[in-house]
Write a protein that holds these residues in place. Structure first.
Motif, PDB file in Angstrom:
ATOM      1  N   GLY A   9      10.482   9.164   7.115  1.00 36.24           N
ATOM      2  CA  GLY A   9      10.834   7.720   7.113  1.00 36.24           C
ATOM      3  C   GLY A   9      10.807   7.049   5.812  1.00 36.24           C
ATOM      4  N   GLY A  10      11.685   6.136   5.368  1.00 36.89           N
ATOM      5  CA  GLY A  10      11.772   5.915   4.021  1.00 36.89           C
ATOM      6  C   GLY A  10      11.518   4.313   3.969  1.00 36.89           C
ATOM      7  N   GLY A  11      10.661   3.658   4.600  1.00 39.30           N
ATOM      8  CA  GLY A  11      10.354   2.257   4.582  1.00 39.30           C
ATOM      9  C   GLY A  11       9.077   2.200   3.950  1.00 39.30           C
ATOM     10  N   PRO A  12       8.387   1.010   3.977  1.00 37.52           N
ATOM     11  CA  PRO A  12       7.426   0.861   2.904  1.00 37.52           C
ATOM     12  C   PRO A  12       6.252   1.981   2.890  1.00 37.52           C
ATOM     13  CG  PRO A  12       8.076  -1.279   3.772  1.00 37.52           C
ATOM     14  CD  PRO A  12       8.816  -0.153   4.425  1.00 37.52           C
ATOM     15  N   GLY A  13       5.946   2.251   4.405  1.00 34.25           N
ATOM     16  CA  GLY A  13       4.703   3.337   4.428  1.00 34.25           C
ATOM     17  C   GLY A  13       5.316   4.547   3.912  1.00 34.25           C
ATOM     18  N   GLY A  14       6.548   4.951   3.946  1.00 33.36           N
ATOM     19  CA  GLY A  14       6.953   6.068   3.449  1.00 33.36           C
ATOM     20  C   GLY A  14       7.256   6.344   1.941  1.00 33.36           C
ATOM     21  N   TYR A  15       8.111   5.077   1.482  1.00 32.07           N
ATOM     22  CA  TYR A  15       8.210   5.344  -0.074  1.00 32.07           C
ATOM     23  C   TYR A  15       7.088   5.133  -0.797  1.00 32.07           C
ATOM     24  CZ  TYR A  15       8.684   0.208  -0.613  1.00 32.07           C
ATOM     25  OH  TYR A  15       8.844  -1.143  -0.859  1.00 32.07           O
ATOM     26  N   GLU A  16       6.071   4.091  -0.435  1.00 30.95           N
ATOM     27  CA  GLU A  16       4.987   3.939  -1.247  1.00 30.95           C
ATOM     28  C   GLU A  16       4.005   5.052  -1.115  1.00 30.95           C
ATOM     29  OE1 GLU A  16       3.899   1.795  -3.222  1.00 30.95           O
ATOM     30  OE2 GLU A  16       5.505   0.055  -2.901  1.00 30.95           O
ATOM     31  N   ALA A  17       4.052   6.050  -0.021  1.00 27.42           N
ATOM     32  CA  ALA A  17       3.310   7.082   0.114  1.00 27.42           C
ATOM     33  C   ALA A  17       3.822   8.308  -0.836  1.00 27.42           C
ATOM     34  CB  ALA A  17       3.032   7.615   1.483  1.00 27.42           C
ATOM     35  N   ALA A  18       5.001   8.167  -1.122  1.00 30.81           N
ATOM     36  CA  ALA A  18       6.016   9.211  -1.829  1.00 30.81           C
ATOM     37  C   ALA A  18       5.657   8.783  -3.078  1.00 30.81           C
ATOM     38  CB  ALA A  18       7.273   8.950  -1.500  1.00 30.81           C
ATOM     39  N   LEU A  19       5.566   7.693  -3.710  1.00 26.71           N
ATOM     40  CA  LEU A  19       5.112   7.502  -4.989  1.00 26.71           C
ATOM     41  C   LEU A  19       3.735   7.895  -5.541  1.00 26.71           C
ATOM     42  CD1 LEU A  19       6.848   3.931  -5.194  1.00 26.71           C
ATOM     43  CD2 LEU A  19       7.636   6.082  -6.323  1.00 26.71           C
ATOM     44  N   VAL A  20       2.680   7.476  -4.515  1.00 26.62           N
ATOM     45  CA  VAL A  20       1.385   8.101  -4.809  1.00 26.62           C
ATOM     46  C   VAL A  20       1.178   9.564  -4.791  1.00 26.62           C
ATOM     47  CG1 VAL A  20      -0.751   8.189  -3.834  1.00 26.62           C
ATOM     48  CG2 VAL A  20       0.327   5.930  -3.794  1.00 26.62           C
ATOM     49  N   ALA A  21       2.025  10.088  -3.826  1.00 27.02           N
ATOM     50  CA  ALA A  21       1.633  11.702  -3.862  1.00 27.02           C
ATOM     51  C   ALA A  21       2.394  12.350  -5.136  1.00 27.02           C
ATOM     52  CB  ALA A  21       2.367  12.243  -2.622  1.00 27.02           C
ATOM     53  N   ALA A  22       3.933  11.556  -5.395  1.00 26.51           N
ATOM     54  CA  ALA A  22       4.260  12.245  -6.741  1.00 26.51           C
ATOM     55  C   ALA A  22       3.356  12.178  -7.990  1.00 26.51           C
ATOM     56  CB  ALA A  22       5.538  11.845  -6.834  1.00 26.51           C
ATOM     57  N   GLN A  23       2.707  10.908  -7.932  1.00 29.03           N
ATOM     58  CA  GLN A  23       1.935  10.636  -9.030  1.00 29.03           C
ATOM     59  C   GLN A  23       0.661  11.545  -9.157  1.00 29.03           C
ATOM     60  OE1 GLN A  23      -0.725   6.896  -8.901  1.00 29.03           O
ATOM     61  NE2 GLN A  23      -0.169   6.295 -10.920  1.00 29.03           N
ATOM     62  N   LEU A  24       0.204  11.927  -8.094  1.00 28.31           N
ATOM     63  CA  LEU A  24      -0.850  12.846  -7.840  1.00 28.31           C
ATOM     64  C   LEU A  24      -0.129  14.444  -8.128  1.00 28.31           C
ATOM     65  CD1 LEU A  24      -2.918  11.232  -5.395  1.00 28.31           C
ATOM     66  CD2 LEU A  24      -3.466  11.250  -7.586  1.00 28.31           C
ATOM     67  N   GLY A  25       1.028  14.688  -8.140  1.00 24.87           N
ATOM     68  CA  GLY A  25       1.257  15.981  -8.500  1.00 24.87           C
ATOM     69  C   GLY A  25       2.101  16.793  -7.404  1.00 24.87           C
ATOM     70  N   ALA A  26       2.089  16.081  -6.244  1.00 24.13           N
ATOM     71  CA  ALA A  26       2.675  16.865  -5.241  1.00 24.13           C
ATOM     72  C   ALA A  26       4.033  17.236  -4.889  1.00 24.13           C
ATOM     73  CB  ALA A  26       2.064  16.255  -3.553  1.00 24.13           C
ATOM     74  N   ALA A  27       4.690  18.246  -4.343  1.00 27.92           N
ATOM     75  CA  ALA A  27       6.022  18.213  -4.351  1.00 27.92           C
ATOM     76  C   ALA A  27       6.453  17.347  -3.140  1.00 27.92           C
ATOM     77  CB  ALA A  27       6.539  19.606  -4.117  1.00 27.92           C
ATOM     78  N   VAL A  28       7.226  16.418  -3.100  1.00 29.84           N
ATOM     79  CA  VAL A  28       7.296  15.458  -2.026  1.00 29.84           C
ATOM     80  C   VAL A  28       8.983  15.244  -1.577  1.00 29.84           C
ATOM     81  CG1 VAL A  28       6.938  13.273  -1.270  1.00 29.84           C
ATOM     82  CG2 VAL A  28       5.569  14.074  -3.256  1.00 29.84           C
ATOM     83  N   THR A  29       9.051  15.357  -0.418  1.00 29.77           N
ATOM     84  CA  THR A  29      10.292  15.315   0.290  1.00 29.77           C
ATOM     85  C   THR A  29      10.361  14.018   1.273  1.00 29.77           C
ATOM     86  OG1 THR A  29      10.875  17.358   0.060  1.00 29.77           O
ATOM     87  CG2 THR A  29      12.093  16.237   1.619  1.00 29.77           C
ATOM     88  N   VAL A  30      11.265  13.078   1.110  1.00 31.75           N
ATOM     89  CA  VAL A  30      11.333  12.121   2.256  1.00 31.75           C
ATOM     90  C   VAL A  30      12.558  12.107   2.890  1.00 31.75           C
ATOM     91  CG1 VAL A  30      11.902   9.508   2.621  1.00 31.75           C
ATOM     92  CG2 VAL A  30      10.229  10.320   0.572  1.00 31.75           C
ATOM     93  N   VAL A  31      12.363  12.369   4.294  1.00 36.37           N
ATOM     94  CA  VAL A  31      13.569  12.590   5.350  1.00 36.37           C
ATOM     95  C   VAL A  31      13.740  11.179   5.803  1.00 36.37           C
ATOM     96  CG1 VAL A  31      14.205  13.725   7.224  1.00 36.37           C
ATOM     97  CG2 VAL A  31      12.759  14.984   5.811  1.00 36.37           C
ATOM     98  N   ASP A  32      15.054  10.508   5.367  1.00 35.21           N
ATOM     99  CA  ASP A  32      15.538   9.406   5.997  1.00 35.21           C
ATOM    100  C   ASP A  32      16.783   9.093   6.516  1.00 35.21           C
ATOM    101  OD1 ASP A  32      14.904   6.306   5.421  1.00 35.21           O
ATOM    102  OD2 ASP A  32      16.863   6.499   4.498  1.00 35.21           O
ATOM    103  N   SER A  33      16.937   8.478   7.490  1.00 31.75           N
ATOM    104  CA  SER A  33      17.987   8.351   8.253  1.00 31.75           C
ATOM    105  C   SER A  33      18.631   6.885   8.071  1.00 31.75           C
ATOM    106  CB  SER A  33      18.035   8.849   9.755  1.00 31.75           C
ATOM    107  OG  SER A  33      16.888   7.715  10.584  1.00 31.75           O
ATOM    108  N   ASP A  34      17.937   5.972   7.913  1.00 28.92           N
ATOM    109  CA  ASP A  34      18.357   4.669   8.010  1.00 28.92           C
ATOM    110  C   ASP A  34      18.622   3.922   6.756  1.00 28.92           C
ATOM    111  OD1 ASP A  34      18.276   4.823  10.858  1.00 28.92           O
ATOM    112  OD2 ASP A  34      16.022   4.298  10.692  1.00 28.92           O
ATOM    113  N   GLY A  35      18.100   4.375   5.692  1.00 24.93           N
ATOM    114  CA  GLY A  35      18.286   3.905   4.335  1.00 24.93           C
ATOM    115  C   GLY A  35      17.071   3.635   3.812  1.00 24.93           C
TER     116      GLY A  35
END
Length: 472
Positions: free
Chosen positions: A12-38
């Motif tokens: 999911g690429g909504g606020p819960g998803g993309y904000e989590a992705a930014l934090v995880a990337a900042q902390l050095g994780a390898a992050v993949t977002v699976v998104d179907s709706d934009g």
């Protein structure tokens, strides 16, 4: 910062998803977002950003409606008084949709810059995970199927408008709140079914745009979940401006006959209009995600159960946003997503405290709240002293022709710590912030009162209300 070896997959690429992705990337994780709706999800593409853009146009109409009181008048090209303003709804909605699309693109670019991989497709949890805690996400996408391995998965699939068999949207005249932006002509008469936040916001916006609006409410007042004093102010303003509010009126069915829409009520009455917006609540997008097989517990309505750090019942699986049913706000979704990643990746984290969440109803006037409520005080859940200060006495409000609204503060007796507040008025969404800071940081009413405010300003009423809570 050291590189993490952790793999995070976010569905999911909504606020819960993309904000989590930014934090995880900042902390050095390898992050993949699976998104179907934009990217941005419904909050950006069909809900918050579009609706508040529409409301921004309505706010300007509201301001212009009060121009005469401030000594302004409008004339046509011949110098005669102009009688009314007209809305080009096609242009308004084209702007709404373009802004939403642009915001989605901006977020996508940010994810790309931060090294987040975005996979287009639908993801689901693939089984219960192996003994080492590794999770698998099966993705069905445009480029074929694939399986992603992850050390943690975040479910952030959001929610969708609730519909009923007796009130099926057709996308033309019977509409959910996601479908209104395809309208090109101003409704002749609009019926809004549902008087919660979404229903009240759209009813208020279209009323300001000059539409004849009827609001059907199954409860005894508009906004039954908000501060009662605030809801009364709003309902008074709406009815004064010409809205028909049918309280304690439950919808039985909505049908269409050509260019006419009929809303049948359970008491036998029928309301007729040209268009109907259904604001009947939300249902979680949790079907087909493999939650049960993965050991993720949901409630009877399908919302994912989470704790205050966004953990589900399954090891290595977190959830954030509207799919959890925890305060359906974009800001809460974003914070849940951040908290999940902070927790999983071992960063400092403060568990979600719903009493620290500030929220706003974007009606005219706006209603903003934070912390403990009047209902909590009345029911004995919180002991607090209460001060309500009408905006009608505020010098800046008088200058701007503001007649409706108030500031309300709650503080603990004895300590004087501010535990909640309500602001009703223009831009209440901005004015609630100092009260939210006071609540979050456990400031006293005296501390809030002693902060300098600009004179004249609407925010001066917040300091004045705090001064009235002073006890020697």
């Amino acid at each position: 910062m050291s590189e993490s070896t952790e793999r995070v997959v976010i569905i999911g690429g909504g606020p819960g998803g993309y904000e989590a992705a930014l934090v995880a990337a900042q902390l050095g994780a390898a992050v993949t977002v699976v998104d179907s709706d934009g990217i941005g999800g419904s909050a950006v593409l069909t809900d918050c950003v579009p609706s508040k853009t529409l409301i921004a146009t309505a706010e300007l109409m509201t301001d212009l409606a009060g121009a005469a009181e401030l000594g302004l008048s409008f004339t046509d090209h011949e110098g005669d008084d102009a009688q009314s303003l007209h809305v080009d709804l096609a242009r308004v909605n084209a702007r709404v949709q373009q802004l939403a699309a642009d915001q989605s693109v901006d977020i996508g670019r940010r994810l790309d810059r931060e090294g987040v991989k975005v996979v287009r497709g639908r993801g689901r949890l693939d089984g219960a995970g192996d003994a080492g805690g590794v999770r698998r996400v099966a993705v069905t996408g445009d480029d074929g199927d694939q399986t992603l391995e992850a050390d943690a998965v975040l479910i952030a699939t959001g929610a969708a408008p609730r519909t009923l068999e007796t009130a099926r949207p057709d996308g033309e005249r019977i509409l959910t709140w996601e479908q209104v932006y395809d309208l090109t002509e101003v409704p002749r008469k609009l019926i809004v079914v549902g008087s919660g936040v979404t229903g009240a916001e759209f009813a208020s916006a279209y009323l300001a745009l000059g539409v004849d609006v009827t609001l059907v409410s199954s409860r005894d007042r508009v906004l039954p979940g908000e501060d009662a004093d605030a809801a009364r102010v709003l309902e008074d303003v709406l009815t004064r401006n010409g809205m028909e509010v049918l309280s304690q009126s439950r919808m039985e069915s909505v049908t269409r006959d050509g260019d006419e829409v009929k809303v049948a009520l359970t008491d036998g009455r029928t309301v007729t209009g040209s268009h109907c917006i259904l604001a009947l609540g939300s249902v979680p997008n949790t079907g087909g995600l493999g939650l049960e097989e993965a050991g993720v517990v949901t409630d009877e309505a399908g919302f994912v159960k989470v704790d205050r750090v966004s953990r589900t019942s399954a090891r290595g699986v977190y959830a954030a946003g509207d799919c959890t049913g925890v305060l359906m706000l974009a800001s809460v979704a974003a914070m849940q997503g951040r908290i999940a990643m902070w927790h999983f990746l071992g960063d400092a984290v403060r568990p979600l405290d719903q009493k620290m969440v500030s929220s706003n109803v974007f009606t005219a006037p706006e209603i903003a709240t934070v912390g403990w409520s009047q209902k909590d005080v009345d029911e004995g859940d919180m002991q607090a002293e209460v001060v309500t200060l009408p905006l009608s006495g505020n010098a800046r409000a008088k200058m701007q022709g503001i007649h409706d609204g108030f500031v309300k503060l709650f503080c603990r007796p004895g300590t004087g710590i501010v535990v909640g507040g309500v602001v009703v008025g223009p831009r209440a969404s901005e004015l609630i912030h100092p009260i939210a800071i006071a609540v979050t940081e456990s400031l006293t009413a005296d501390q809030l009162a002693q902060v300098f405010t600009v004179y004249p300003s609407i925010s001066g009423s917040i300091a004045e209300a705090a001064r009235r809570l002073h006890r020697v």
